[in-house]
Design a protein around this motif. Structure first.
Motif, short mmCIF file in Angstrom:
data_model
loop_
_atom_site.label_atom_id
_atom_site.label_comp_id
_atom_site.label_asym_id
_atom_site.label_seq_id
_atom_site.Cartn_x
_atom_site.Cartn_y
_atom_site.Cartn_z
N TRP A 273 11.80 -10.00 -5.40
CA TRP A 273 11.03 -9.29 -4.38
C TRP A 273 9.90 -8.52 -5.04
N LEU A 274 10.16 -7.97 -6.24
CA LEU A 274 9.14 -7.27 -7.01
C LEU A 274 9.27 -7.64 -8.48
N TRP A 275 8.14 -7.96 -9.09
CA TRP A 275 8.09 -8.18 -10.54
C TRP A 275 7.17 -7.10 -11.11
N LEU A 276 7.75 -6.18 -11.86
CA LEU A 276 6.99 -5.09 -12.47
C LEU A 276 6.92 -5.32 -13.97
N SER A 277 5.71 -5.52 -14.47
CA SER A 277 5.50 -5.71 -15.90
C SER A 277 5.06 -4.37 -16.50
N LEU A 278 5.84 -3.88 -17.47
CA LEU A 278 5.54 -2.58 -18.06
C LEU A 278 4.62 -2.65 -19.27
N HIS A 279 4.09 -3.83 -19.55
CA HIS A 279 3.06 -3.92 -20.58
C HIS A 279 1.87 -4.66 -19.99
N LYS B 33 7.29 -11.82 -4.35
CA LYS B 33 6.75 -11.26 -3.11
C LYS B 33 5.72 -10.19 -3.42
N ARG B 34 6.03 -9.35 -4.40
CA ARG B 34 5.13 -8.30 -4.85
C ARG B 34 5.09 -8.29 -6.36
N GLN B 35 3.93 -7.93 -6.88
CA GLN B 35 3.76 -7.90 -8.33
C GLN B 35 2.94 -6.67 -8.71
N ALA B 36 3.34 -6.02 -9.80
CA ALA B 36 2.63 -4.83 -10.28
C ALA B 36 2.66 -4.82 -11.79
N VAL B 37 1.70 -4.12 -12.39
CA VAL B 37 1.63 -4.03 -13.85
C VAL B 37 1.26 -2.61 -14.25
N TYR B 38 1.89 -2.15 -15.32
CA TYR B 38 1.58 -0.83 -15.88
C TYR B 38 0.59 -1.05 -17.01
N ARG C 8 -5.66 -10.24 -10.47
CA ARG C 8 -5.69 -10.19 -9.00
C ARG C 8 -4.39 -10.69 -8.36
N ARG C 9 -3.46 -11.09 -9.19
CA ARG C 9 -2.13 -11.41 -8.67
C ARG C 9 -1.37 -10.15 -8.26
N ASN C 10 -1.78 -9.02 -8.82
CA ASN C 10 -1.03 -7.78 -8.62
C ASN C 10 -1.34 -7.13 -7.28
N ASN C 11 -0.29 -6.65 -6.64
CA ASN C 11 -0.47 -5.80 -5.47
C ASN C 11 -0.91 -4.40 -5.88
N PRO D 272 -9.83 1.14 -5.54
CA PRO D 272 -9.07 2.24 -6.15
C PRO D 272 -7.71 2.49 -5.50
N GLU D 273 -7.56 2.15 -4.21
CA GLU D 273 -6.28 2.38 -3.54
C GLU D 273 -5.17 1.48 -4.08
N LYS D 274 -5.55 0.41 -4.78
CA LYS D 274 -4.55 -0.49 -5.35
C LYS D 274 -4.13 -0.05 -6.75
N ILE D 275 -4.74 1.04 -7.23
CA ILE D 275 -4.43 1.53 -8.58
C ILE D 275 -3.71 2.87 -8.45
N ILE D 276 -2.48 2.90 -8.91
CA ILE D 276 -1.63 4.09 -8.80
C ILE D 276 -1.71 4.89 -10.10
N VAL D 277 -1.98 6.19 -9.97
CA VAL D 277 -1.96 7.06 -11.14
C VAL D 277 -0.57 7.70 -11.24
N ALA D 278 0.18 7.31 -12.25
CA ALA D 278 1.53 7.85 -12.45
C ALA D 278 1.45 8.93 -13.53
#
Length: 230
Positions: A89-95, A104-109, A146-149, A170-176
Motif C-alpha cells: 500500500w505504501l513503499w517508503l524509501s529512506l535513502h 499504491k503510494r510511494q514516498a522517499v526521504y 515523479r513516481r512519488n506521492n 511544494p505541497e508534495k514535499i513534507i518537511v520532517a
C-alpha cells in the motif's frame, strides 16, 4: 480481512544520521497502532545492527553495500519483482535513490544535500570520488522522482530547492523537522562553566564534506576576534 502492507526500504543505511533516522522510524512504527493495522516489512542491510523491534518483518540485503552495481540492481530491478509479490500500500524509501516499484503510494526521504554543495578544485584534488559524486547526484535524484506521492526533507530550504529544481509542487514535499527534547533547549543547562576552564563545543556529525565543518572554524575565528576564549 488481509492487512495492507507498508514497506520501509533502507538497504544502504548503516551509519550516521540517516541510520539514526531509520531506528527512530522503526521504533515509532513498532510502538504505534500502525503495526497492528498494517503488515510492515523492512528491507535492511543487516538485522544485527538494529535493536529488537516488535511487530516488524525484516528482509536482509547484505550485498547492498559491497558495490554500487548491487544497489542499483536492487533499486531498479529486484525491488520491482518484490513489489509485485508484496503488493504494498505504501513503499517508503529512506535513502535518496527512488526505486522502480509498483505500489499504491510511494514516498522517499531525500536527506542528502550534496547537489547543493559548491564544488572547488581542492575537492577534486583531495576527494575525486566525492567531486564526481556531487556532479551526478542531482541527476540520480531525477530518476523516477515523479513516481512519488510525497518527498520528505529535513529543512524548509531543501523543500524550496527541490521544488524549484525538479518542478514539484511544494505541497508534495513534507518537511520532517527533527524532534528536540526539552532537555536540549537553550537555558536548560544544569551545570555551569567551571572557573578557570575553557568552554567546549560539540559538533556531532559524520565525517563527510557536506557537513559544513568550515562553519565551526569560522565561528571560532569570530569569537576570537571578540576576545571570547573557549
Amino acid at each position: 480481512m488481509k492487512k495492507r502492507t507498508i514497506v520501509i526500504s533502507a538497504v544502504n543505511l548503516t551509519s550516521g544520521g540517516p541510520f539514526t533516522i531509520l531506528k527512530d522510524c522503526l521504533r515509532s512504527l513498532s510502538e504505534s497502532h500502525l503495526s497492528q493495522e498494517y503488515q510492515i516489512i523492512v528491507l535492511v542491510h543487516s538485522r544485527k545492527k538494529l535493536p529488537d523491534y516488535k511487530n516488524l518483518i525484516f528482509i536482509e540485503y547484505p550485498a547492498s553495500k559491497k558495490r554500487w552495481i548491487y544497489r542499483l540492481y536492487y533499486e531498479y530491478m529486484h525491488f520491482k519483482k518484490v513489489s509485485r509479490t508484496i503488493k504494498p500500500w505504501l513503499w517508503l524509501s529512506l535513502h535518496d535513490i527512488i526505486p522502480n516499484v509498483i505500489a499504491k503510494r510511494q514516498a522517499v526521504y531525500m536527506h542528502n544535500p550534496t547537489p547543493f554543495n559548491r564544488l572547488h578544485i581542492k575537492d577534486l584534488l583531495h576527494n575525486p570520488i566525492y567531486f564526481l559524486f556531487t556532479l551526478f547526484y542531482k541527476y540520480l535524484y531525477k530518476i523516477n522522482i515523479r513516481r512519488n506521492n510525497y518527498l520528505i526533507v529535513q529543512q524548509d530550504w531543501l523543500r524550496k530547492s527541490f521544488s524549484r529544481i525538479f518542478r514539484i509542487h511544494p505541497e508534495k514535499i513534507i518537511v520532517a523537522y527533527p524532534y528536540i527534547s526539552d532537555n536540549f533547549l537553550p537555558g536548560t543547562e544544569t551545570t555551569g562553566k567551571t572557573p578557570g576552564t575553557n568552554y567546549q563545543f560539540i559538533y556531532p556529525a559524520f565525517p563527510r564534506p557536506f557537513k559544513n565543518f568550515e562553519v565551526i572554524c569560522q565561528a571560532a575565528a569570530l569569537l576570537e576576534k571578540r576576545s571570547i576564549r573557549f
